[in-house]
Design a protein around this motif. Structure first.
Motif, mmCIF file in Angstrom:
data_model
loop_
_atom_site.group_PDB
_atom_site.id
_atom_site.type_symbol
_atom_site.label_atom_id
_atom_site.label_comp_id
_atom_site.label_asym_id
_atom_site.label_seq_id
_atom_site.Cartn_x
_atom_site.Cartn_y
_atom_site.Cartn_z
ATOM 1 N N ARG A 143 0.941 -0.973 -0.150
ATOM 2 C CA ARG A 143 -0.091 0.004 0.086
ATOM 3 C C ARG A 143 1.131 1.186 -0.118
ATOM 4 N N MET A 144 2.015 1.244 0.716
ATOM 5 C CA MET A 144 2.943 2.257 0.537
ATOM 6 C C MET A 144 3.500 2.691 -0.836
ATOM 7 N N ALA A 145 3.797 1.483 -1.395
ATOM 8 C CA ALA A 145 4.265 1.474 -2.918
ATOM 9 C C ALA A 145 3.391 1.971 -3.755
ATOM 10 N N ASN A 146 2.127 1.801 -3.731
ATOM 11 C CA ASN A 146 0.866 2.292 -4.308
ATOM 12 C C ASN A 146 0.333 3.685 -4.050
ATOM 13 N N GLY A 147 0.775 4.289 -2.970
ATOM 14 C CA GLY A 147 0.350 5.369 -2.311
ATOM 15 C C GLY A 147 -0.564 5.658 -1.717
ATOM 16 N N ASP A 148 -1.412 4.553 -1.217
ATOM 17 C CA ASP A 148 -2.773 4.496 -0.544
ATOM 18 C C ASP A 148 -2.531 4.136 1.049
ATOM 19 N N HIS A 149 -1.233 4.356 1.570
ATOM 20 C CA HIS A 149 -1.150 4.055 3.002
ATOM 21 C C HIS A 149 -0.999 5.406 3.546
ATOM 22 N N LYS A 150 -1.217 5.367 5.095
ATOM 23 C CA LYS A 150 -1.018 6.758 5.467
ATOM 24 C C LYS A 150 0.544 6.987 5.897
ATOM 25 N N SER A 182 3.607 7.745 3.853
ATOM 26 C CA SER A 182 4.069 7.973 2.438
ATOM 27 C C SER A 182 5.663 7.975 2.465
ATOM 28 N N VAL A 183 6.062 7.223 1.398
ATOM 29 C CA VAL A 183 7.458 7.086 0.869
ATOM 30 C C VAL A 183 7.932 8.031 -0.012
ATOM 31 N N ILE A 205 9.245 -3.390 -5.378
ATOM 32 C CA ILE A 205 10.671 -2.775 -5.643
ATOM 33 C C ILE A 205 10.497 -1.712 -6.499
ATOM 34 N N ASN A 206 10.085 -1.759 -7.912
ATOM 35 C CA ASN A 206 9.916 -0.868 -8.823
ATOM 36 C C ASN A 206 9.068 0.276 -8.287
ATOM 37 N N GLY A 207 7.755 0.029 -7.707
ATOM 38 C CA GLY A 207 7.106 1.326 -7.152
ATOM 39 C C GLY A 207 7.692 2.251 -6.207
ATOM 40 N N LEU A 208 8.514 1.422 -5.249
ATOM 41 C CA LEU A 208 9.090 2.353 -4.226
ATOM 42 C C LEU A 208 10.211 2.963 -4.956
ATOM 43 N N THR A 209 10.912 2.414 -5.944
ATOM 44 C CA THR A 209 12.112 3.009 -6.383
ATOM 45 C C THR A 209 11.618 4.417 -7.420
ATOM 46 N N ARG A 210 10.505 4.195 -7.947
ATOM 47 C CA ARG A 210 9.912 5.230 -8.747
ATOM 48 C C ARG A 210 9.523 6.530 -7.781
ATOM 49 N N LEU A 211 9.114 6.021 -6.522
ATOM 50 C CA LEU A 211 8.612 7.134 -5.764
ATOM 51 C C LEU A 211 10.006 7.789 -5.001
ATOM 52 N N GLY A 212 11.153 7.316 -5.302
ATOM 53 C CA GLY A 212 12.548 8.096 -4.864
ATOM 54 C C GLY A 212 13.180 7.181 -3.933
ATOM 55 N N ALA A 213 12.674 6.250 -3.472
ATOM 56 C CA ALA A 213 13.536 5.536 -2.332
ATOM 57 C C ALA A 213 14.399 4.762 -2.863
#
Length: 561
Positions: A320-327, A329-330, A354-362
């Motif tokens: 949910r963090m990787a998808n941006g729908d968790h309280k 935010s990464v 992994i790809n989703g989190l990397t895309r968010l800049g992590a």
């Protein structure tokens, strides 16, 4: 699915004085572990776990062992013996106890604490017996000796089951870490003693049988985590199994050393670590743990979030963090550590995260780029040691996909176990130990039992196929009104599609063909609406397959006027 060996018939009656072993899960898969031992008309269950669904099982929450084999013999079950507290070994206990709530549940203190918390959610109050290494318990006709083994969760046990037919040594999940965090090593002296007394059937964890050498000690993870913490300038998020007490301990220690506070995220993580801390298996440095609600009052470089979701589970915190729908935010500069190994079948889900989190800049640290996890299962070198120490008369590899079972069998043969004394079995295959010789004697039906929301066992493979078609190929409804007396189509066909890139207007070309086919069918004597619906299904299905290269689910409806 019944069992993987259709050439095997149902087994004969168990000979007097013999022992029967039937795996109802865990052989040919990593998960759903459950073995049923039978002797003198009585049964003993070893482990009762769940398997987590893969992408081709949409909507399924859990997969259970198939209890049908023992459903009409539950009164013969002496006990459920649990080797350790991982979900793939204890997760199905509530579903078995629903069928007979008073079956005694036997296991170590931590294992039973995890089980009792789970059963409380199911409103079940079990009969439990806490055991520890070195203890011997007589469970009906089964004498069970418990042996300490090292695994990725504290308090794991192997069990040696002795009957008049001989002794079975079941390792559970284990490895031979010589520098364990809790100082509790696999008791090879007990293995050797049992070997001297005679182990007639050795049931051995196969998960890492293809991996050469020895598993890296857990203590080597600590310095790697320390380096990652030292290099991180913003928030750190660590994902692990909710029962991995050792890994959480290492994260707490690293956070304490670097002046960070830790918040646990996820109900199962909070519950399990609370239990582990209360029982003394988790040592929390003073002031390190905080409530998630207080995280926002701290700077990013003062916080660590310990969460679930290391296997890409869609509803877990990390997904949910990787998808941006968790309280939580990464963002850029954050560090995410995946502190677990990949369970086979979860690779795509984990790589998506992994790809989703990397895309968010992590920055994502995982087993592929840093040693932030070691396996809890014995590698080939350790298994060879065990075979040489135990010197079993017969071997039955357990816990693993078929390739793991085969690799484990080959190791047994290399140490001198005769090839005809190594039994390769899969779920449902029946193995009898008669006069000291183990052999396959038949098979029982042993399918997947799906938990889908509140339903258990109601979803079939055919319905899962429908779900996959809906998800991958789309859906078309076709509606028509016919006059069976005149053979004319009075209204329609109305064609509606979902899951198609094309507009519904693309189906204008097929409407005349459907009308013609319906009228021809009625003229030819077809009056039953079911027959007419199948005519519509065939015409539309052929056209869509040829024109659009799709095989959607088609729901035809014919109404007679």
């Amino acid at each position: 699915m019944s069992h993987p060996h259709p050439e095997l018939s149902l087994p004969p009656a168990l000979p007097d004085g013999a022992l029967r072993v039937v795996a109802l899960g865990g052989l040919g898969e990593v998960g759903r572990n459950m073995a049923v031992l039978e002797h003198a008309g009585r049964l003993l269950v070893i482990d009762c776990g769940v398997l987590f669904p893969e992408d081709h099982q949409p909507g399924v929450d859990l997969i259970l062992p198939d209890f049908d084999h023992i459903a009409d013999r539950l009164e013969d079950v002496e006990a459920i013996v649990l080797t350790h507290g991982h979900e793939d070994h204890i997760g199905a206990v509530p579903y078995l106890l629903r069928q007979r709530p008073d079956i005694p549940v036997v296991g170590s203190r931590l294992t039973l604490a995890f089980v009792e918390a789970k059963l409380k959610e199911h409103r079940l109050a079990p009969r439990t017996l806490v055991v520890s290494e070195g203890q011997v318990e007589q469970l009906g006709v089964f004498s069970c000796e418990f042996v300490a083994v090292n695994h990725s969760i504290p308090d794991a046990l192997a069990v040696a089951v002795t009957t008049a037919a001989g002794t079975v040594l079941h390792t559970g999940d284990f490895k031979m870490d010589q520098l364990p965090l809790d100082g509790r090593i696999t008791d090879l002296r007990a293995f050797a003693r049992l070997g001297e007394q005679g182990v007639d059937l050795f049931m051995v964890d196969s998960t890492n049988a293809e991996v050469p050498g020895f598993v890296t000690p857990e203590v080597e993870i600590g310095p790697v985590l320390d380096e990652v913490f030292a290099a991180s300038r913003k928030r750190i998020i660590v994902a692990s199994f909710s029962s991995h007490v050792h890994r959480v301990q290492q994260v707490l220690d690293a956070a304490h050393a670097h002046g960070r506070r830790v918040a646990l995220v996820g109900r199962s993580m909070i519950r399990n670590m609370g239990i582990a801390a209360e029982l003394g298996y988790l040592h929390v440095p003073e002031g390190v743990l905080i409530d998630l609600k207080k995280v926002d009052s701290l700077r990013d470089d003062e916080t660590v979030l310990m969460c679930t979701g290391s296997q890409g589970e869609p509803m877990a915190a990390l997904s949910r963090m990787a998808n941006g729908d968790h309280k939580v935010s990464v963002g850029p500069g954050d560090t995410v550590i995946l502190a677990s190994s990949l369970i086979p079948g979860n690779e795509n889900a984990v790589f998506r995260i992994i790809n989703g989190l990397t895309r968010l800049g992590a920055r994502v640290v995982h087993g592929g780029n840093a040693r932030v996890h070691v396996s809890g299962h014995a590698s080939a070198g350790e298994l060879l040691y065990c075979y040489n120490i135990v010197r079993p008369r017969n071997v039955m590899p357990v816990h693993g996909e078929y390739r793991h079972l085969v690799a484990n069998a080959a190791l047994a043969v290399r140490t001198g176990v005769p090839a005809d004394r190594v039994v390769l079995a899969e779920d449902g295959v029946v193995v009898d130990l008669v006069d000291g010789v183990a052999s396959v004697v038949g098979a029982v039906p042993c399918g997947y039992v799906y938990v889908d929301g509140s339903s258990v066992g109601e979803i079939t493979d055919a319905e899962l196929k429908d779900r996959r078609i809906l998800g991958e190929e789309g859906f078309i409804s076709v509606f028509a009104v016919v006059d069976s007396a005149t053979g004319k189509v009075l209204a329609g066909p109305q064609i509606l599609a979902r899951g198609f890139a094309e507009d519904d207007s693309v189906f204008e070309d097929i409407r005349p063909d459907v009308v013609r086919a319906l009228e021809d069918a009625i003229t030819g004597g077809a009056t039953d609406t079911h027959q007419l619906q199948q005519v519509m299904r065939r015409v539309v299905g052929r056209w869509v397959a040829t024109r659009l290269r799709r095989r959607p689910m088609i729901v035809p409806v014919v109404v007679e006027a």
